[in-house]
Scaffold this motif. Structure first.
Motif, PDB file in Angstrom:
ATOM      1  N   ALA A  97     -22.511  52.240  13.590  1.00 51.33           N
ATOM      2  CA  ALA A  97     -21.784  53.205  14.424  1.00 51.33           C
ATOM      3  C   ALA A  97     -20.350  52.760  14.708  1.00 51.33           C
ATOM      4  O   ALA A  97     -20.066  51.568  14.812  1.00 51.33           O
ATOM      5  CB  ALA A  97     -22.528  53.415  15.739  1.00 51.33           C
ATOM      6  N   THR A  98     -19.460  53.738  14.836  1.00 53.40           N
ATOM      7  CA  THR A  98     -18.073  53.504  15.258  1.00 53.40           C
ATOM      8  C   THR A  98     -17.858  54.151  16.619  1.00 53.40           C
ATOM      9  O   THR A  98     -18.197  55.319  16.804  1.00 53.40           O
ATOM     10  CB  THR A  98     -17.077  54.105  14.250  1.00 53.40           C
ATOM     11  N   ASP A  99     -17.322  53.407  17.569  1.00 59.85           N
ATOM     12  CA  ASP A  99     -17.066  53.930  18.905  1.00 59.85           C
ATOM     13  C   ASP A  99     -15.600  54.331  19.005  1.00 59.85           C
ATOM     14  O   ASP A  99     -14.717  53.480  19.115  1.00 59.85           O
ATOM     15  CB  ASP A  99     -17.404  52.881  19.968  1.00 59.85           C
ATOM     16  N   ILE A 100     -15.334  55.649  18.940  1.00 61.54           N
ATOM     17  CA  ILE A 100     -13.953  56.113  18.894  1.00 61.54           C
ATOM     18  C   ILE A 100     -13.211  55.788  20.186  1.00 61.54           C
ATOM     19  O   ILE A 100     -12.023  55.438  20.161  1.00 61.54           O
ATOM     20  CB  ILE A 100     -13.905  57.638  18.592  1.00 61.54           C
ATOM     21  N   ALA A 101     -13.888  55.877  21.340  1.00 58.25           N
ATOM     22  CA  ALA A 101     -13.213  55.590  22.609  1.00 58.25           C
ATOM     23  C   ALA A 101     -12.783  54.128  22.674  1.00 58.25           C
ATOM     24  O   ALA A 101     -11.656  53.806  23.074  1.00 58.25           O
ATOM     25  CB  ALA A 101     -14.138  55.923  23.788  1.00 58.25           C
ATOM     26  N   GLY A 157     -15.065  49.032  12.719  1.00 61.99           N
ATOM     27  CA  GLY A 157     -16.104  48.074  13.078  1.00 61.99           C
ATOM     28  C   GLY A 157     -16.249  47.873  14.575  1.00 61.99           C
ATOM     29  O   GLY A 157     -17.092  47.078  15.012  1.00 61.99           O
ATOM     30  N   VAL A 158     -15.443  48.568  15.350  1.00 58.51           N
ATOM     31  CA  VAL A 158     -15.601  48.526  16.804  1.00 58.51           C
ATOM     32  C   VAL A 158     -16.735  49.478  17.155  1.00 58.51           C
ATOM     33  O   VAL A 158     -16.539  50.674  17.315  1.00 58.51           O
ATOM     34  CB  VAL A 158     -14.299  48.925  17.517  1.00 58.51           C
ATOM     35  N   GLY A 159     -17.924  48.942  17.211  1.00 54.97           N
ATOM     36  CA  GLY A 159     -19.096  49.741  17.548  1.00 54.97           C
ATOM     37  C   GLY A 159     -19.547  49.376  18.949  1.00 54.97           C
ATOM     38  O   GLY A 159     -19.566  48.206  19.307  1.00 54.97           O
ATOM     39  N   PHE A 160     -19.897  50.345  19.745  1.00 50.94           N
ATOM     40  CA  PHE A 160     -20.296  50.009  21.105  1.00 50.94           C
ATOM     41  C   PHE A 160     -21.376  50.947  21.611  1.00 50.94           C
ATOM     42  O   PHE A 160     -22.559  50.619  21.591  1.00 50.94           O
ATOM     43  CB  PHE A 160     -19.084  50.025  22.036  1.00 50.94           C
TER      44      PHE A 160
END
Length: 433
Positions: free
Chosen positions: A148-152, A356-359
């Protein structure tokens, strides 16, 4: 007038002016939400690793709700199943708008973000599986965590490093995250739902259909829509399918196109609920999901040695970078397209690292895969937090190096010589690749 268009397809072109304005509005809201998300996660992480950790866990485990309806849930579960339904409702509205009224209705424009999202999920999953396989047991259950990619979160990183990323690249990042959300919804519904109960699922069709009928007739009375949405959510929750899927199903009933010059219902509902999602739902979920006690997992060093943790970090940092960049290169290779003027593959690589910033969704899948409060869930949280931090740092380095070039591109995007409010680069421009 704008420059004449080349017949050669361009990757990361400027797109349409209407889409650029809409994306700008979305990004401003998500950036603020990302800052709140980071703040909530940091508070939880610090609290869970102080002598007051017991009070954090007591708060997280406090149960509220009617037991007669099987809804006496802990606050952690309410945040994951309830508040994130709002997040997925907004994501569903965004998905429908993109594919019905946005640039993604054009298959040529859709090819790049769709391919990048698929590659950006497949490669991290494969890398996680390769690393976690040596752990045996239930470790492989977390294969979808690094996808998953966390857009925020990603936009918050862009805000911190103050890069002048051009609109075309921001649009790509947002669109990739939207497609990523769709794939994540499918993964959660298919792989991370419990045993299916058909009766409540069949009954859920009734409030969802009633909700859809009202919005199709342009009824926005909250005292009608919200109770229907709550009943639909409760029935989907009881059916065994993860309750957040209810948010997506409700969103898909909302019409996109408005009458004449009137804004569509999807746009109006998204405008109303996106601040609630970005400013309340996601930060509260982050607060309850990110509070992992490092001591409970054997210490940070011991946690990093765990296959689950290593697999997630490798998937987020290496898998996303390889999957997104590789997929973009394949699109370029098979369509004979070339990058828009002023961009290089380093820009694509920097965005891929930022992917790669997944949260939010990564933490949710970790809870679903291993169970809230389990050792596996603890390792997953450490992996998500560490991997996201590393991906953000590496992306910041690459994007900052390229920032002088982005500043030039932004100046071109903002130039409006005739003063009509539409930048010259968008005038006379058809929607093309």
């Amino acid at each position: 007038m704008g420059k004449p268009l080349s017949r050669t397809p361009r990757l990361f072109g400027s797109g349409s002016w209407a889409e650029a304005r809409r994306v700008g509005d979305v990004l401003r809201t998500e950036t603020v939400g990302g800052v709140l998300l980071l703040g909530a996660a940091l508070i939880a992480l610090v609290w869970a690793n102080t002598p007051l950790a017991d009070s954090y866990h007591r708060l997280s485990e406090a149960r509220i709700g009617p037991s007669a309806w099987h809804l006496d849930l802990s606050l952690t579960v309410w945040a994951a199943d309830g508040l994130l339904a709002i997040f997925f409702f907004v994501a569903g509205l965004e998905l429908k708008r993109e594919f019905v009224g946005g640039d993604l209705r054009d298959p040529r424009r859709a090819a790049l973000p769709v391919a990048a999202a698929v590659g950006g999920m497949a490669v991290p999953a494969l890398i996680f599986a390769a690393v976690a396989a040596r752990g045996g047991g239930d470790a492989l259950a977390g294969w979808a965590i690094p996808t998953a990619t966390d857009i925020a979160f990603a936009l918050a990183v862009l805000g911190v490093i103050s890069t002048h990323l051009p609109t075309s690249l921001r649009t790509f990042l947002l669109t990739l995250a939207v497609v990523d959300d769709l794939l994540a919804i499918l993964v959660i519904a298919v792989f991370y739902s419990s045993s299916l109960h058909l009766l409540p699922l069949a009954l859920a069709v009734l409030p969802i259909a009633a909700f859809g009928l009202l919005v199709q007739r342009r009824v926005l009375r909250w005292w009608l829509l919200i109770p229907l949405a709550v009943v639909a959510w409760a029935l989907v929750h009881e059916s065994g399918i993860h309750a957040t899927v209810a948010g997506v199903l409700l969103a898909f009933t909302v019409p996109v196109r408005g009458r004449d010059s009137e804004h569509g219902m999807a746009e109006r509902l998204e405008h109303a609920w996106r601040p609630v999602s970005a400013g309340v739902a996601v930060p509260v979920f982050a607060f309850f999901a990110a509070g992992v006690s490092v001591a409970d997992t054997g210490g940070f060093g011991a946690s990093l040695a765990q296959p689950i943790t290593l697999g997630i970090i490798a998937g987020l940092v290496l898998g996303k970078a390889i999957g997104i960049t590789g997929s973009a290169w394949l699109v370029q290779r098979f369509t004979h397209a070339r990058l828009a003027d002023g961009l290089s593959w380093w820009d694509v690589f920097g965005l891929a690292l930022l992917g790669g910033v997944g949260f939010t969704v990564s933490l949710l899948i970790g809870e679903l895969a291993f169970g809230i409060g389990s050792d596996g869930d603890g390792y997953a949280k450490i992996g998500v937090l560490t991997g996201s931090l590393l991906a953000a740092v590496f992306a910041a380095i690459v994007l900052r190096v390229r920032n002088s070039q982005y500043r030039k591109l932004c100046a071109q995007e903002e130039a409006d010589a005739d003063g009509d409010g539409v930048p010259d680069i968008y005038q006379g421009q058809r929607v093309s690749g």
